[in-house]
Design a protein around this motif. Structure first.
Motif: not given
Length: 450
Positions: A196-207
């Motif tokens: 839900n990170h606002l700056d991770n809209g591209a999904g470049r970082v994943l859990p």
């Protein structure tokens, strides 16, 4: 210069499959605004002139002496261990963990301590060509979120996991999860933070769900994480059959191998990456292949802690997905170029053997050696396959995660001496590249050169 929404001209090397190198000589690569390669035009292509005119000043040309590679994919990094890179490697694994590693990782409860070290790590890895990193963080929820934030800020493609280690019989009192329930709840909180990170809209970082390894986890924690993996569809990472000690622990505890135990807990999926896995049986390999799970082969750290050489070629022939990892800091190098080199070297040691007192025909394991192209494939496209992500190739539909290697850098280690044969140049790039040779780093077409 950003390449997203633009284009680049130059000579690129990639390895779509093992043992197969493709030289994309003097090609024009167009990348859309989201960082995906849309089309590639070789010299002489009738469309190329039109594309060049359309791109205009949005066309970047690699300078003379520069060559392009896909970004490198590191499938196994212990982010908090970076400060001890190169230390205490003369200890066995179980001593190294308890005496050095756990005390260091415990310090990441201090977010100022964590911020300084994580920021340096991510910048250093980008500078050495690692565009995608699969990170073990620590047991701390807040510090794990911080690592994800730093990856987002610096633009590295990353998968970040809070380490679960809740067994009081195996983990220090000051560095373990309060309970299995807490461990799963905090893992869920990290997943939600990243997703839900606002700056991770591209999904470049994943859990990524991250039980450290079976010896540090209770059954309740492993069951809870398996259920969470099924619920959220996240990636999973853990260690598997790394050493005689770790492998033996699981056999004694469950009467089955690590791979079988992880499967029983629901932790063996298409998105699972198992670090090391040196002692996999043929049945284990069949199990991984059927699930689509992958191995992170860490050739350098295996020399120090794994008590054996991973049978890489055999695993590939069995259909197991394999990528490479540095295993910072069990491996004393942060360079994926070094991981490629040692992968080739260790496979040859397995093939030819190491004990000169034995006859040559008894000394090694035949048909175990791999070539440089295969190792490079595993460090790029192989990592993408392991993670089920469109990375590691220079091809339409893949993300433009790429490096520009400068063979003219005086402080680098590449010397071409007028060499013009592309295959020879490729070998020199991989065997010679050091940090000064890495002139540009792009992730999703964005310039992330530190």
């Amino acid at each position: 210069m950003d390449i997203s929404g633009a284009g680049i001209v130059g000579t690129f090397f990639h390895a779509p499959t093992r043992e197969k190198l493709e030289v994309l000589e003097n090609v024009l690569i167009r990348v859309d605004g989201a960082g995906t390669i849309t089309d590639i035009h070789p010299a002489g292509d009738s469309m190329r002139t039109l594309v060049e005119a359309e791109l205009g000043d949005r066309l970047y040309r690699l300078p003379d002496g520069h060559y392009g590679l896909p970004g490198l994919v590191d499938l196994h990094i212990h982010a908090p261990q970076y400060p001890q890179l190169g230390l205490a490697l003369d200890e066995p694994l179980e001593v190294w963990l308890q005496k050095y590693t756990f005390p260091l990782e415990a310090r990441y409860a201090d977010l100022d301590f964590a911020r300084e070290r994580y920021a340096v790590l991510v910048s250093d890895l980008l500078a050495t060509g690692t565009t995608t990193a699969l990170y073990f963080a620590t047991q701390h929820e807040a510090a794990t979120k911080l690592l994800a934030d730093i990856c987002i800020e610096k633009g590295q493609r990353a998968l970040v996991g809070k380490v679960v280690m809740d067994d009081p019989a195996a983990c220090p009192e000051n560095y373990r999860d309060e309970s299995a329930e807490t461990a799963v709840a905090e893992t869920r909180a990290v997943i939600e933070h990243i997703s839900n990170h606002l700056d991770n809209g591209a999904g470049r970082v994943l859990p990524v769900i991250t039980p450290r390894f079976i010896p540090s986890c209770t059954d309740e924690a492993l069951e809870g994480l398996g259920a969470l993996a099924e619920e959220c569809g996240c990636h999973v990472q853990t260690h598997c059959s790394e050493s005689d000690w770790a492998h033996g622990h699981v056999l004694e505890r469950y009467g089955k191998t690590d791979a079988a135990a992880l499967d029983a807990f629901g932790l063996l999926t298409r998105k699972s990456v198992l670090a090391h896995s040196n002692f996999l049986t043929d049945e284990d390999m069949d199990r991984l292949a059927s699930r689509g799970a992958a191995v992170a082969h860490c050739a350098l750290s295996n020399i120090y802690f794994a008590n054996s050489v991973f049978p890489l070629w055999h695993a590939l022939e069995k259909g197991v997905h394999v990528g490479l990892g540095t295993d910072i800091s069990g491996g004393p190098s942060a360079s994926m170029f070094q991981a490629v080199r040692v992968t080739v070297q260790s496979s040859r040691m397995l093939a030819e053997g190491t004990d000169p007192s034995l006859p040559a025909n008894e000394r090694g394991r035949p048909n175990s050696a791999i070539d440089l192209i295969t190792a490079f494939h595993l460090a790029t496209a192989g990592g993408g396959i392991a993670l089920d992500l469109p990375i590691g190739l220079i091809a339409p539909g893949y993300r433009f995660d790429a490096l520009a290697i400068d063979t003219t850098a005086h402080t680098g280690a590449i010397r071409l001496f007028g060499e013009t044969d592309p295959n020879a140049i490729f070998q020199k790039l991989i065997y010679g590249a050091t940090r000064p040779n890495i002139a540009k780093v792009w992730v999703d077409g964005l310039d992330r050169t530190p």
